[in-house]
Design a protein around this motif. Sequence first.
Motif, PDB file in Angstrom:
ATOM      1  N   HIS A 162      35.576  20.432  99.406  1.00 56.83           N
ATOM      2  CA  HIS A 162      34.434  21.382  99.962  1.00 56.83           C
ATOM      3  C   HIS A 162      32.866  20.908 100.041  1.00 56.83           C
ATOM      4  CE1 HIS A 162      33.006  25.375 100.562  1.00 56.83           C
ATOM      5  NE2 HIS A 162      32.250  25.477  99.840  1.00 56.83           N
ATOM      6  N   ASP A 206      40.065  22.666 104.401  1.00 63.04           N
ATOM      7  CA  ASP A 206      39.281  22.733 105.542  1.00 63.04           C
ATOM      8  C   ASP A 206      39.832  21.615 106.798  1.00 63.04           C
ATOM      9  OD1 ASP A 206      37.752  24.830 104.258  1.00 63.04           O
ATOM     10  OD2 ASP A 206      35.973  23.591 103.802  1.00 63.04           O
ATOM     11  N   HIS A 260      40.225  23.527  96.033  1.00 61.95           N
ATOM     12  CA  HIS A 260      39.221  23.191  97.038  1.00 61.95           C
ATOM     13  C   HIS A 260      37.719  23.101  96.680  1.00 61.95           C
ATOM     14  CE1 HIS A 260      37.526  22.842 101.175  1.00 61.95           C
ATOM     15  NE2 HIS A 260      36.869  24.015 100.967  1.00 61.95           N
ATOM     16  N   ASN A 307      38.344  27.254 102.188  1.00 62.81           N
ATOM     17  CA  ASN A 307      37.958  28.638 102.747  1.00 62.81           C
ATOM     18  C   ASN A 307      38.297  28.768 104.008  1.00 62.81           C
ATOM     19  OD1 ASN A 307      35.567  26.521 102.151  1.00 62.81           O
ATOM     20  ND2 ASN A 307      34.703  27.856 103.761  1.00 62.81           N
TER      21      ASN A 307
END
Length: 301
Positions: free
Chosen positions: A189, A63, A154, A89
Amino acid sequence: MYADTREATEISGQMSSTLSLGHIDEPLLICGGAYGNLEALEALILRASDHGIPTDRIIHTGDVIAYCADARATAERVRRLGLLSIRGNVEDQLAEDAEDCACGFHEGSACDVLARSWYAHARGQMTLELSAWMAALPRHLTFSMAGKRVRVVHGSPGLVNRFMWESLPSADYAGEIGQACADVVVAGHTGLPFTRTLPDGRVWHNSGGLGMVANDGTPRVWYALMSPGRSGPEFTHFALDYDHALAASKMRKAGLPEGYASALETGLWPSLDILPEEEKSRTGQPIDLSELNGQTDQAAA
Ligand SMILES: [Fe+2]
């Protein structure tokens, strides 16, 4: 310095590209999402230098782009400096030019509504070169340190956007670490720092977010050092002060959601929708670094 071998690993039916780094016997710096916060990233690079850690020993858990203003510049900086970054993501979605961030927010929740705005900003700053870079990033890293097998993910080993909150039961952690075929999992995350040691000695570590506050009522952001110890890797959490006022002003100038711009200044998330009750109850309580670094899984049994 590292063995550069890629392997395709099937985890929970999801093809994952894993980059094996071989054995590492030097300290690493671990940071969570940079989230397009260029000021925080630059402060981290300076801090890494203070620690004597070169940029190719900084692990970024994905991210690289999200809430903050400098999406392109931050991703370019991470790419050019050669940080060991994995796909979060957001990288997954941007590499495919998808319509949303796939963050795992409930549809219609405040986080979901805010994400529409920052994701559109991030998407608008993408270049073909950055898309190609994101698409080529590994999903996981593996290496050994101090006799332990480490996997960097992640969200969780099998799901890129699973929120592994500290308050989850030990069984959840035991299951996820088992799925990772590792003794130690380093994850991102959630954006909240913690290190959880299970009764059997296996470890789950999250360094917290680099580009967003930890909802503790302070403008600090977070990273960690991971060093070889006597019986396995040892983690030390650190807080990082940086020019959060500049980062917030850039967000306002870019027309990004006020909630996240204010968060950089107040240390408070604009919505608690995604948090379990235990994490919600810590809202606005400044994280105590010595407590963070001394914690063990006392309540795990
Ligand atoms: Fe994420």
